[in-house]
Enzyme design. Structure first.
Site, short mmCIF file in Angstrom:
data_model
loop_
_atom_site.label_atom_id
_atom_site.label_comp_id
_atom_site.label_asym_id
_atom_site.label_seq_id
_atom_site.Cartn_x
_atom_site.Cartn_y
_atom_site.Cartn_z
N THR A 116 0.82 -1.21 0.00
CA THR A 116 0.00 0.00 0.00
C THR A 116 0.86 1.26 0.00
OG1 THR A 116 -0.09 -0.15 2.40
CG2 THR A 116 -1.99 -1.01 1.20
N GLY A 138 17.76 -11.43 3.84
CA GLY A 138 16.82 -12.15 2.98
C GLY A 138 15.59 -12.68 3.70
N SER A 179 13.88 -6.17 6.20
CA SER A 179 14.43 -4.89 5.77
C SER A 179 15.81 -4.57 6.31
CB SER A 179 13.48 -3.74 6.13
OG SER A 179 12.33 -3.85 5.37
N SER A 180 16.71 -5.54 6.16
CA SER A 180 18.08 -5.26 6.55
C SER A 180 18.66 -4.13 5.69
CB SER A 180 18.94 -6.52 6.43
OG SER A 180 18.80 -7.05 5.13
N GLU A 226 17.63 2.99 -2.93
CA GLU A 226 17.05 1.72 -3.40
C GLU A 226 16.69 1.83 -4.89
OE1 GLU A 226 16.26 -1.23 -1.91
OE2 GLU A 226 16.63 -0.77 0.20
N ASP A 281 9.79 0.74 4.60
CA ASP A 281 10.88 0.13 5.38
C ASP A 281 11.70 1.21 6.08
OD1 ASP A 281 9.81 -1.99 4.01
OD2 ASP A 281 11.47 -2.17 2.59
N TYR A 289 8.45 -7.53 -7.90
CA TYR A 289 7.97 -6.37 -7.15
C TYR A 289 7.64 -5.23 -8.13
CZ TYR A 289 7.87 -2.63 -3.63
OH TYR A 289 7.49 -1.58 -2.83
C1 GLA Z 1 8.91 -4.09 0.51
C2 GLA Z 1 9.12 -2.65 0.06
C3 GLA Z 1 8.16 -1.71 0.78
C4 GLA Z 1 6.72 -2.19 0.68
C5 GLA Z 1 6.62 -3.67 1.04
C6 GLA Z 1 5.27 -4.26 0.75
O1 GLA Z 1 9.26 -4.22 1.86
O2 GLA Z 1 10.45 -2.25 0.27
O3 GLA Z 1 8.30 -0.40 0.28
O4 GLA Z 1 6.19 -1.93 -0.59
O5 GLA Z 1 7.57 -4.45 0.32
O6 GLA Z 1 4.28 -3.66 1.53
#
Ligand code: GLA
Length: 392
Positions: free
Chosen positions: A39, A129, A133-134, A167, A179, A228
């Site tokens: 979202t 992995g 969110s490392s 990123e 993240d 993604y």
């Molecule tokens: C990853 C992306 C985030 C977000 C999520 C899904 O973690 O880095 O920005 O989009 O996926 O909610």
């Protein structure tokens, strides 16, 4: 929550490599995504939390224009460049893209403006992995420590956006801001409720009677492989369609309701329509979830987490067999209130809302069910919502 052992290790490695104490050390945690999936880039809502594991970035200014980065988690591998040559690393030490990209955008794409280079050592305890969110933790630790040594002042949301740009341009993942924002705005014992249209971040306390358990599948998690990006593109295409057919302003799927999706989905191809309904439903679930949390209805909140996973599985197709098996096993355990995949998907981890008193039994049952199906065991860990990033 700062892990002293990891901090000591990073600072000792810095001293050993550069012969002095670092001028600044910053810490940034990873995150779990609790409700609201894909979202963020649709300008919607998310519940997340900073976790009790993170990354330390220790740094001092260099005497010249050299930039030296040492990655403890990559066996102490070193990457070197100069201010004038900061650019995306295409092969080899691609881990350097996170700190380098962050440095680049801290100086608006002109790192030469920093005047001097820097020496840095970083390391942490977030499993790589796992969908925790490392990489965002590394970006946020980098940006805080570098802002300190270069005397750059920016608000948290601007710092988060610097990591997001790194990123997009250096790491090649068109992520949203979830993240980075979760790593900065986390608070001990609380969730972060984000509204990505207005970049409004609020802490919502969680009661003591619940905890989160992350269950790491052994399915590989890589957001850079195009899946993604293709989901994000489908959401943008769908938003453009709704902007054309609805008599109101639509810039993102945030502006579209479930009722409107039902009425006007016909103009979309089947796949794009399926993708679009996921973030639309997720926004509704986060808003419902906020009301349930206020009433202390954790079971109701957990039920929304199950719905969220079902929507990932059926419509967004960002789940996989391993994640589905974890959620199915969770559903059979009364002490688990809810479970869903957490983060980008396609592997990584599930986030479970659990009764902490039953944690060991829950982990044992989930592991047994997973092992029976796939032959190996997932990693289950209790997660404490923790404070966000800071200088140490
Ligand atoms: C990853 C992306 C985030 C977000 C999520 C899904 O973690 O880095 O920005 O989009 O996926 O909610």
């Amino acid at each position: 929550m700062i892990n002293k052992e990891v901090y000591d290790k990073v600072v000792a490695a810095f001293a050993a490599k550069f012969g002095a104490q670092p001028a600044a050390v910053a810490y940034a945690p990873g995150r779990i995504e609790v409700l609201g999936n894909h979202t963020d880039y649709n300008e919607g809502y998310v519940f997340s939390a900073a976790i009790d594991k993170g990354t330390f970035f220790a740094v001092s200014p260099a005497a010249d224009d050299k930039v030296t980065l040492v990655a403890l988690d990559m066996g102490g591998e070193t990457y070197g460049t100069t201010l004038g040559a900061v650019a995306k690393v295409e092969s080899g030490a691609t881990w350097a893209n996170y700190p380098l990209g962050t440095f680049n955008w801290l100086f608006d794409g002109n790192p030469a403006a920093a005047g001097k280079g820097f020496n840095a050592v970083f390391g942490g305890n977030i499993p790589l992995g796992a969908g925790l969110s490392s990489s965002a933790a590394l970006e946020m630790a980098t940006v805080l420590a570098l802002a300190k040594i270069y005397g750059v002042e920016k608000d948290k949301t601007s710092l988060a956006k610097i990591g997001q740009k790194a990123e997009h341009t250096f790491a090649g993942c068109p992520c949203g801001l979830l993240d980075q924002a979760s790593s900065l705005y986390g608070k001990a014992g609380a969730l972060v409720k984000s509204d990505f249209r207005y970049c409004a971040f609020e802490n919502v306390p969680m009661g003591d009677g619940v905890a989160f358990m992350m269950v790491k599948s052994n399915a590989h998690h890589a957001l850079v492989d195009g899946a993604y990006a293709s989901r994000r593109k489908a959401c943008e295409d769908a938003a453009a369609h709704f902007a054309g057919v609805l008599r109101k302003k639509v810039t993102h799927l945030r502006d579209v309701t479930m009722a409107e999706w039902v009425l006007y989905r016909d103009g979309l191809d089947e796949t794009t329509a399926r993708r679009a309904v996921h973030p639309i439903g997720e926004d509704e679930r986060v808003l419902q979830g906020a009301a349930l949390l206020e009433k202390g209805d954790l079971k109701g909140f957990g039920a929304l987490m199950y719905d969220s996973h079902e929507s990932s599985r059926r419509w967004f197709e960002n789940s996989c067999e391993e994640l589905d098996a974890i959620v199915d096993a969770a559903k059979a355990i009364p002490e688990v209130y809810g479970a869903r995949l957490s983060g980008g998907g396609f592997g990584g981890s599930c986030c479970l809302l659990v009764d902490p008193a039953a944690a060991d039994a829950i982990a044992a049952r989930i592991s047994a069910a997973y092992k029976a199906k796939f032959g190996d065991e997932p990693v289950c860990s209790l997660i404490k919502p923790s404070d966000g990033a800071s200088l140490v």
